[in-house]
Design an enzyme around this catalytic site. Structure first.
Site, PDB file in Angstrom:
ATOM      1  N   LYS A   1      13.390 -15.170  -9.803  1.00 45.85           N
ATOM      2  CA  LYS A   1      13.176 -14.083 -10.771  1.00 45.85           C
ATOM      3  C   LYS A   1      12.250 -14.555 -11.880  1.00 45.85           C
ATOM      4  CE  LYS A   1      14.011 -11.613  -9.020  1.00 45.85           C
ATOM      5  NZ  LYS A   1      14.326 -11.164  -7.776  1.00 45.85           N
TER       6      LYS A   1
ATOM      7  N   ARG B   1       4.092  -0.508  -4.565  1.00 51.34           N
ATOM      8  CA  ARG B   1       3.701  -1.012  -3.250  1.00 51.34           C
ATOM      9  C   ARG B   1       2.338  -1.693  -3.276  1.00 51.34           C
ATOM     10  NH1 ARG B   1       6.891   1.312   0.767  1.00 51.34           N
ATOM     11  NH2 ARG B   1       5.360   0.719   2.300  1.00 51.34           N
TER      12      ARG B   1
ATOM     13  N   TRP C   1      -2.761  -2.648  -1.914  1.00 52.04           N
ATOM     14  CA  TRP C   1      -2.480  -4.072  -2.074  1.00 52.04           C
ATOM     15  C   TRP C   1      -3.462  -4.761  -1.140  1.00 52.04           C
ATOM     16  CZ3 TRP C   1      -0.607  -8.211   0.984  1.00 52.04           C
ATOM     17  CH2 TRP C   1      -0.185  -9.335   0.253  1.00 52.04           C
TER      18      TRP C   1
ATOM     19  N   ASN D   1      -2.029   2.057   5.606  1.00 51.63           N
ATOM     20  CA  ASN D   1      -1.124   1.022   5.111  1.00 51.63           C
ATOM     21  C   ASN D   1      -0.865   0.070   6.262  1.00 51.63           C
ATOM     22  OD1 ASN D   1       0.993  -0.510   4.044  1.00 51.63           O
ATOM     23  ND2 ASN D   1       2.519   1.063   4.485  1.00 51.63           N
ATOM     24  N   GLY D   2      -1.171  -1.225   6.077  1.00 52.46           N
ATOM     25  CA  GLY D   2      -0.915  -2.196   7.140  1.00 52.46           C
ATOM     26  C   GLY D   2      -2.099  -3.119   7.328  1.00 52.46           C
TER      27      GLY D   2
ATOM     28  N   GLU E   1       8.480 -15.339 -10.527  1.00 46.54           N
ATOM     29  CA  GLU E   1       7.622 -14.273 -10.003  1.00 46.54           C
ATOM     30  C   GLU E   1       7.139 -13.318 -11.086  1.00 46.54           C
ATOM     31  OE1 GLU E   1       9.334 -11.447  -7.218  1.00 46.54           O
ATOM     32  OE2 GLU E   1      11.310 -11.730  -8.083  1.00 46.54           O
TER      33      GLU E   1
ATOM     34  N   HIS F   1      16.434 -37.415  -6.717  1.00 43.87           N
ATOM     35  CA  HIS F   1      15.736 -38.025  -5.584  1.00 43.87           C
ATOM     36  C   HIS F   1      14.247 -37.692  -5.627  1.00 43.87           C
ATOM     37  CE1 HIS F   1      19.473 -39.457  -3.894  1.00 43.87           C
ATOM     38  NE2 HIS F   1      19.994 -38.287  -4.209  1.00 43.87           N
TER      39      HIS F   1
ATOM     40  N   GLU G   1      17.990 -17.633  -6.665  1.00 44.55           N
ATOM     41  CA  GLU G   1      17.569 -16.285  -7.024  1.00 44.55           C
ATOM     42  C   GLU G   1      17.144 -16.236  -8.501  1.00 44.55           C
ATOM     43  OE1 GLU G   1      16.514 -13.843  -5.684  1.00 44.55           O
ATOM     44  OE2 GLU G   1      16.734 -12.219  -7.123  1.00 44.55           O
TER      45      GLU G   1
ATOM     46  N   LYS H   1       5.848  -4.581  -3.419  1.00 46.21           N
ATOM     47  CA  LYS H   1       7.285  -4.450  -3.200  1.00 46.21           C
ATOM     48  C   LYS H   1       7.674  -4.581  -1.738  1.00 46.21           C
ATOM     49  CE  LYS H   1      11.443  -3.258  -4.656  1.00 46.21           C
ATOM     50  NZ  LYS H   1      12.128  -4.326  -5.373  1.00 46.21           N
TER      51      LYS H   1
ATOM     52  N   CYS I   1       0.833  -1.194   0.000  1.00 48.22           N
ATOM     53  CA  CYS I   1       0.000   0.000   0.000  1.00 48.22           C
ATOM     54  C   CYS I   1       0.873   1.252   0.000  1.00 48.22           C
ATOM     55  CB  CYS I   1      -0.966   0.079   1.171  1.00 48.22           C
ATOM     56  SG  CYS I   1      -2.231  -1.196   1.144  1.00 48.22           S
TER      57      CYS I   1
HETATM   58  C1  F6R Z   1      11.637 -10.765  -5.051  1.00 43.69           C
HETATM   59  C2  F6R Z   1      11.583  -9.781  -3.994  1.00 43.69           C
HETATM   60  C3  F6R Z   1      11.164 -10.219  -2.649  1.00 43.69           C
HETATM   61  C4  F6R Z   1      11.904  -9.430  -1.559  1.00 43.69           C
HETATM   62  C5  F6R Z   1      11.339  -9.778  -0.184  1.00 43.69           C
HETATM   63  C6  F6R Z   1      12.092  -9.076   0.929  1.00 43.69           C
HETATM   64  O1  F6R Z   1      12.126 -10.241  -6.228  1.00 43.69           O
HETATM   65  O2  F6R Z   1      11.849  -8.623  -4.193  1.00 43.69           O
HETATM   66  O3  F6R Z   1      11.334 -11.588  -2.475  1.00 43.69           O
HETATM   67  O4  F6R Z   1      13.260  -9.730  -1.621  1.00 43.69           O
HETATM   68  O5  F6R Z   1       9.985  -9.429  -0.132  1.00 43.69           O
HETATM   69  O6  F6R Z   1      12.012  -7.693   0.805  1.00 43.69           O
HETATM   70  P1  F6R Z   1      13.039  -6.749   1.526  1.00 43.69           P
HETATM   71  O7  F6R Z   1      14.368  -6.988   0.927  1.00 43.69           O
HETATM   72  O8  F6R Z   1      12.535  -5.378   1.293  1.00 43.69           O
HETATM   73  O9  F6R Z   1      13.025  -7.140   2.972  1.00 43.69           O
END
Ligand code: F6R
Length: 606
Positions: free
Chosen positions: A483, A27, A75, A99-100, A486, A502, A479, A601, A2
């Protein structure tokens, strides 16, 4: 999670609010809305969908004047994606954005129902608005203080009281809020990116304080209405750092930002062949008398933790565990004053990571964090903070934040090696040279962009994919896989290369992409053997390596040959190659790279 923006001043608010929401859209992008104070009424305009749709709706609405207002991009947590559930929420006395998550909203709603208050939406936020309405008898401080005592959960609120036009009252618990004042008026936002067009100086609203925004002043108070001086911070980012700068997507720009982000993060901290944390005020004592390291984080940041584990254990020879932050606090972890707990986070506001840090602090562990956002909650609450200098990361999928987090882990590892006498001065200087050299492979990999795009084209229609690697290669493969999945919605998983047989190898059929990472000399042949196993079952193998592969022609369908580096630092080029692969695959599949469905985010709820 949010986005919040508020403004009161001399300019027209609607544009300021909508532009602010545009910059905060990462966000959350389920719905958006604004409220504008106009003479004796407060006009609310809201819609499902993205900020662009709100912008159109506002443009098509008559009478959008007003120099005081609040805006929100959502969100969804409680209640579906509908216009009625969109913020701002309005009651007879207040208009509010949030927000929350209000954890006890059901109990609060039940109490309010007894007093005749009936919500029109399904949201926890409207319950908070009704609560404040019910508590308001002409004194905003009194109503907000009482609400703060009653509400449980995470909240950043901006509240406009109907009988106090032109003034915005804000308070928070856990969820972030930052504020600033300029000649033009007062601004509040959930992230500094929304404030940068107006000022680079800002303050973080402390938890359980009230900040009052007026045209001529912004004032911070304790809950008991005592005025306190805000602690000002300065951000070096300029507005262009939060813009696409000619790239199609923020993610693409942020991939290309990496050479600079990495250099900004490491170069100021390497002096005379040593890691120098003096400007960070990180004491050497932090790295002494440690018998254990726990790294805790979520998602991508957790993968940087996996890189950290691999390098700290192999060089420093102390046990390292990497714990998913959302699990950590519920597993009664063992810690004491000889445990170093490292929290890694881009936003510095991830609720689970913050809770993990608080637990580590409570239990007497030494704590440090690797954080990108200055002044964020995790940065403030850690014993020590190592800031990464990636600049704003806007795309929901993290790219440059990951590479600089890995840099942070390397710097810490080198410091541990120095303080604990693992390496002598000469060895440390040599390691650091190799580190810097390794990061310089990012540039040449970026030059392979068009080539990697051709590989992405070949896998664009796949349903699933697997990433393989051993040791450090596994950490970066995790990672790479995240990527791809997602943003492109390809069902992708990362496996330790030896583990596939396995069980999971049963999913490998003709044409399934296997992205195999092999940079570590001592286990190269082992990974190659695992790749042979999937190749024999018809997989489409994309082999990413910095080794000489002459003589391995039949092993792969596509080869991404990244520049050779020292094995210890080998993840940088590989990571960037996998980011580009995920990016192009997603573009071919026709999805919005920057705003993947269901994600946000900054995850400030549990
Ligand atoms: C994936 C991504 C998330 C963040 C996770 C932690 O691309 O961005 O998996 O890494 O939500 O977020 P932060 O780093 O802000 O604690």
């Amino acid at each position: 999670m949010c986005g919040i923006i508020g403004f009161t001043g001399t300019s027209q608010a609607a544009d300021i609010l909508i532009n602010g929401l545009q910059s905060l859209e990462y966000r959350g992008y389920d719905s958006a809305g604004i409220a504008l104070v106009q003479d004796d009424q407060t006009k609310v305009i809201k819609t499902t969908g993205k900020v662009a749709e709100l912008r159109d709706k506002v443009a098509a609405t008559e009478g959008t004047h007003g120099t005081c207002g609040i805006g929100h991009t959502r969100w969804a947590t409680h209640g579906g994606v509908t216009t009625v559930n969109a913020h701002p929420h309005q009651t007879p006395k207040v208009t509010l954005i949030h927000n929350g998550i209000i954890e006890n909203y059901k109990e609060v709603a039940a109490d309010l129902a007894k007093k005749g208050y009936t919500p029109v939406s399904e949201t926890d936020t409207e319950i908070a608005a009704l609560l404040i309405d019910s508590l308001y008898e002409g004194d905003p401080f009194d109503a907000l203080k009482k609400a703060d005592d009653i509400l449980e959960g995470a909240y950043g609120f901006c509240v406009m009281f109907k009988d106090r036009p032109g003034t915005i009252y804000c308070m928070r618990n856990a969820s972030p809020l930052v504020a600033t004042h300029t000649e033009d008026g007062s601004y509040i936002g959930s992230d500094v990116v929304a404030l940068i067009p107006y000022s680079k100086d800002y303050f973080v609203v402390p938890e359980h304080h009230i900040v009052v925004l007026e045209k001529d002043a912004i004032t911070l108070y304790t809950m008991d209405e005592k005025e306190v001086e805000p602690k000002m911070l300065h951000v070096d980012w300029d507005t262009t750092a939060a813009q696409k700068g000619g790239y199609d997507y923020f993610m693409q720009k942020e991939i290309y930002d990496q050479p600079e982000a990495v250099a900004n993060t490491i170069m100021p901290r390497i002096h005379n062949g040593k890691v120098d944390f003096s400007a960070d005020h990180i004491s050497d004592d932090l790295f002494k008398d440690i018998n254990r390291v726990i790294i805790t984080a979520c998602g991508t940041a957790m993968h940087a933790g996996l890189v950290g584990r691999s390098i700290i254990e192999s060089l420093i020879r102390i046990p390292v565990t990497v714990e998913i932050a959302s699990e950590f606090r519920y597993m009664n972890p063992i810690m004491d004053e000889h445990t170093l707990v490292i929290v890694i986070t881009q936003s510095g506001e991830t609720a689970d990571s913050l809770a993990a840090l608080r637990l580590a602090n409570e239990r007497g562990a030494k704590t440090m964090s690797i954080v990108n956002v200055k002044g964020s909650s995790i940065a403030r609450e850690s014993d020590y903070v190592l800031y990464t200098h990636a600049g704003p990361e806007i795309a929901v999928a993290s790219t440059k934040a990951f590479t600089v987090q890995c840099c942070g882990m390397y710097l810490i590892t080198m410091k541990l090696a120095e303080i604990n006498g693992i390496l002598n001065d000469e060895e440390i200087a040599s390691y650091l040279d190799k580190f810097v050299e390794a990061t310089k492979t990012i540039g040449p990999v970026l030059e392979m962009d068009e080539y990697i795009k051709t590989i992405a084209y070949k896998i664009k229609d796949t349903y699933s994919a697997f990433y393989l690697g051993r040791g450090l290669d596994y950490a970066v493969a995790c990672e790479g896989s995240l990527k791809l999945k997602e943003i492109s919605y390809v069902n992708s998983e990362a496996y330790n290369a030896g583990e596939l047989k396995h069980g999971t190898i049963s999913l490998v059929t003709e044409g399934v992409p296997i992205i195999a990472v092999a940079t570590q000399d001592h286990i190269f042949s082992k990974t190659v053997a695992n790749v042979e196993e999937v190749k024999a079952r018809g997989a489409h193998v994309i082999f990413i390596t910095d080794e000489d592969v002459s003589g391995y022609d039949g092993l792969y369908d596509d080869l991404i040959q990244v520049p050779k580096t020292d094995d210890f630092f080998a993840g940088f080029g590989v990571t960037v190659a996998m980011q580009l692969l995920a990016y192009h695959t997603t573009v071919y599949r026709g999805y919005n790279v920057d705003q993947p469905r269901n994600l946000a985010k900054s995850v400030t709820v549990e």
